[in-house]
Write a protein that holds these residues in place. Sequence first.
Motif, short mmCIF file in Angstrom:
data_model
loop_
_atom_site.label_atom_id
_atom_site.label_comp_id
_atom_site.label_asym_id
_atom_site.label_seq_id
_atom_site.Cartn_x
_atom_site.Cartn_y
_atom_site.Cartn_z
N GLU A 71 0.84 -1.19 0.00
CA GLU A 71 0.00 0.00 0.00
C GLU A 71 0.88 1.25 0.00
N SER A 72 0.54 2.19 -0.85
CA SER A 72 1.28 3.45 -0.95
C SER A 72 0.43 4.58 -0.39
N ARG A 73 1.05 5.44 0.44
CA ARG A 73 0.33 6.55 1.05
C ARG A 73 1.13 7.84 0.92
N TRP A 101 5.83 10.21 1.97
CA TRP A 101 5.22 8.97 1.50
C TRP A 101 5.58 7.82 2.44
N GLY A 208 -3.39 1.69 -3.89
CA GLY A 208 -3.08 3.10 -3.72
C GLY A 208 -2.87 3.79 -5.07
N THR A 209 -2.64 5.06 -5.04
CA THR A 209 -2.14 5.85 -3.93
C THR A 209 -3.29 6.22 -2.98
N TYR A 210 -3.07 6.03 -1.66
CA TYR A 210 -3.99 6.55 -0.68
C TYR A 210 -3.52 7.94 -0.26
N SER A 212 -3.64 10.14 2.73
CA SER A 212 -3.86 9.77 4.12
C SER A 212 -3.61 10.94 5.06
N ALA A 223 1.69 1.71 10.68
CA ALA A 223 0.68 2.41 9.88
C ALA A 223 -0.27 3.28 10.67
N ASN A 227 -6.80 6.33 6.59
CA ASN A 227 -6.99 6.30 5.14
C ASN A 227 -8.17 7.20 4.80
N LYS A 230 -8.71 7.03 -1.74
CA LYS A 230 -7.77 6.62 -2.77
C LYS A 230 -8.14 7.36 -4.05
#
Length: 256
Positions: A71-73, A101, A208-210, A212, A223, A227, A230
């Motif tokens: 998962e990318s944030r 990120w 993702g990208t989320y 956040s 984490a 969230n 997205k």
Amino acid sequence: MKKIFLSLAAMAFLAVGTVSCSSSDDSSPVENPNNPNNPNNPNNPNNPNNPNEEVNGFVIEDEFYNVDMLESRVMINEAGNAIGIIDLELTDGSTVRVTRWDMIAYNGDDMMESSNYHQFRIFIPVGPNDEILAPNQLEGSFISGGFIIYANNASTPLSLGTTSGTRVGFETYVEGGEDSYGQISYASITNSSEYGEIQMAYAGDMDGTYFSIFTDYTTPNRAAAVNNKKISFKELSKLKTYNAGSHKLEDLMLSK
């Protein structure tokens, strides 16, 4: 361990610098894999004609820990309509404007309960006129924000001590839609004072990208973020940015 070495060989890595900090002393820029002038970019050994099985996961003290999702944030404001730009003060006194990120790879269906978990924080400098760049768009350097790692243990993260010599590479970063996964090819290497070299490689589905909300810049465990939503990165041009303040790098590192 040979298989993950092959995945790592597919990446051209960025070298990271150092900062004195309990969880990491990496603050130097890393050379981006998309730089066409990078002489260290080898051919990808994980192409369809390669007989070696590609494996996603990380290696610590010769033990392999699998992951099957990433998962990318990226950090946004509480209203969910603007991406935060931080004036990040490095250990040499210089300041770089960056976005924050987190790349979070894990096994199982729930990252908060996964036994194998690898979170890597990355600060990405903005482009001209504060243009927001995706991880694979940068041709300059990243800045490491440290790691959180759980290895075959869902309750207690590893105490990594000091990390140094961190390198990271992004070969692919393709987002999915609201109800579909994207694709990512990503790898990192760091040296822990407690565990030696830690390798990470992942190529596959990305959630993702989320965008956040991070109520805290640092987290004592996995984490710690909300969230919010997205959204496709191509829609970033429709979003505002906001000044997320001036912060010292050592204050924003992932800590244990």
